[in-house]
Design an enzyme around this catalytic site. Structure first.
Site, PDB file in Angstrom:
ATOM      1  N   LYS A  53       0.978  -1.024  -0.123  1.00  0.00           N
ATOM      2  CA  LYS A  53      -0.038   0.012  -0.003  1.00  0.00           C
ATOM      3  C   LYS A  53       0.840   1.091  -0.041  1.00  0.00           C
ATOM      4  O   LYS A  53       0.721   2.197  -0.852  1.00  0.00           O
ATOM      5  CB  LYS A  53      -0.860  -0.037   1.241  1.00  0.00           C
ATOM      6  CG  LYS A  53      -2.038  -1.132   0.953  1.00  0.00           C
ATOM      7  CD  LYS A  53      -2.773  -1.442   2.261  1.00  0.00           C
ATOM      8  CE  LYS A  53      -3.742  -2.541   1.729  1.00  0.00           C
ATOM      9  NZ  LYS A  53      -4.431  -3.193   3.049  1.00  0.00           N
ATOM     10  N   GLN A  97      -5.343  -2.022   8.873  1.00  0.00           N
ATOM     11  CA  GLN A  97      -5.107  -3.338   8.508  1.00  0.00           C
ATOM     12  C   GLN A  97      -6.003  -4.385   9.302  1.00  0.00           C
ATOM     13  O   GLN A  97      -5.492  -4.595  10.613  1.00  0.00           O
ATOM     14  CB  GLN A  97      -3.485  -3.771   8.457  1.00  0.00           C
ATOM     15  CG  GLN A  97      -3.355  -5.060   7.597  1.00  0.00           C
ATOM     16  CD  GLN A  97      -3.738  -4.843   6.130  1.00  0.00           C
ATOM     17  OE1 GLN A  97      -3.409  -3.794   5.461  1.00  0.00           O
ATOM     18  NE2 GLN A  97      -4.150  -5.956   5.565  1.00  0.00           N
ATOM     19  N   ASP A 120     -11.439   2.013   3.252  1.00  0.00           N
ATOM     20  CA  ASP A 120     -11.715   0.442   2.944  1.00  0.00           C
ATOM     21  C   ASP A 120     -13.253   0.270   2.690  1.00  0.00           C
ATOM     22  O   ASP A 120     -13.613  -0.774   2.462  1.00  0.00           O
ATOM     23  CB  ASP A 120     -11.244  -0.019   4.505  1.00  0.00           C
ATOM     24  CG  ASP A 120     -10.273  -1.169   4.292  1.00  0.00           C
ATOM     25  OD1 ASP A 120     -10.027  -1.534   3.190  1.00  0.00           O
ATOM     26  OD2 ASP A 120      -9.677  -1.696   5.234  1.00  0.00           O
TER      27      ASP A 120
END
Ligand code: NAP
Length: 293
Positions: A53, A97, A120
């Site tokens: 990322k 995460q 997300d």
């Protein structure tokens, strides 16, 4: 002739166009969108994703903030960090995460992220908007799947799309996105899961088949309709039949038997996987634009 859907190539095209968009934003605002990624603990797979990322941010010109916290971090400390990121004007997108260590309530952390920075797409506000068909930050893997379908399935209006799997991160959002009344969806959608006595009853009817079961080769060629577009989301590590000292990654679809019947099919790896980060970067740029509009 079956088309092999090249997720890497499409992901690169998206990154290239984001790079140009970010350069324009820099000219206009004299700053670039920022993405904060938070990793708690030392899970090696998560660490790889976080590094990828960061690399993705560098490639398209986004500012990247990485917070790598020890496994011993408690929920309050993590919530305080999220609050700080919510209030940081340089941070336009926040990604924590997953999975988090067991002693931290994942839902509490997701709910603490400002929905405008939820790149997300897992915050209930964004989930609710997605279900209602309103403009929102869509979850990355489902958004990548939609992009592949739009590029490879032709006119999808009224097509029967079957999803195998009903997880909150893939199956449910894909199904929800693909029955919406808009040009990138408007499919007739069926979802099947482990309670179905025989999933082939459904998969054989699919014009577009999305498989997100997390079970190697749960769909074989005999379960696929001739001419279907097959999107294999699964990532499964199995012993390599060619060398029992090694392992290999396979999807949920048995590629060799399914590909000859399909109009188009994603390989694993190289299909859906590369799309996820492209959509994350895209969501970060979109979040910046919305926050500055
Ligand atoms: P998950 O949370 O384990 O959910 C799997 C779903 O599939 C469940 O709804 C389950 O049904 C259903 N299922 C499992 N076996 C089945 C079977 N034999 N027949 C019918 N339904 C079955 O998995 P996930 O998080 O959605 O992920 C699915 C796969 O996608 C995994 O391999 C994961 O690694 C991969 N993935 C890839 C990416 C990417 O970027 N490429 C991103 C996310 C996930 P029940 O609800 O009845 O248990």
């Amino acid at each position: 002739m079956t088309q092999i859907i090249d997720g890497k190539k499409i992901s690169q095209e998206i990154r290239d166009s984001l790079k140009a968009r970010v350069a324009e934003l820099k000219k206009k605002y004299n700053r670039v969108p920022g993405l904060a990624v938070v990793l708690v603990g030392d899970d090696p797979a998560s660490a790889v994703y976080v590094r990828m990322k960061g690399k993705g941010c560098d490639e398209v010109g986004l500012k990247s903030f990485q917070h790598i916290l020890p496994e011993s971090t408690n929920e309050k400390e993590l919530l305080d960090l999220v609050e700080g990121l919510n209030n940081n004007p340089e941070v336009n997108g926040i990604l924590v995460q997953l999975p988090l260590p067991k002693h931290i309530n994942e839902l509490a952390v997701i709910n603490a992220i400002n929905p405008d920075k939820d790149v997300d797409g897992f915050h209930p506000v964004n989930t609710g908007k997605m279900v209602n068909g309103d403009e929102c930050l869509l979850p990355c893997t489902p958004a990548g799947i939609q992009e592949l379908i739009c590029r490879y399935a032709g006119d999808i209006k009224g097509k029967h799309l079957v999803v195998v799997g009903r997880s909150n991160i893939v199956g449910k959002p894909v199904a929800n996105m693909m029955y919406q009344k808009n040009d990138r969806a408007n499919c007739v959608v069926t979802i099947c899961h482990t309670a179905a006595p025989d999933i082939s009853v459904y998969t054989k009817q699919a014009d577009i088949l999305v498989v997100a079961a997390g079970k190697p080769h749960v769909v074989t060629g005999s379960m696929v309709k001739e001419g279907a577009v097959v999107i294999d989301v699964g990532v499964n590590r199995i012993p390599d039949p060619a060398d029992n000292t090694k392992t290999k990654i396979v999807g949920d679809v048995e590629f060799d038997s399914a590909a000859p019947k399909a109009k188009a099919i994603t390989p694993v790896p190289g299909g859906v996987g590369p799309m996820t980060i492209a959509m994350l970067l895209s969501n970060t740029v979109k979040a910046f634009e919305q926050q500055n509009s």
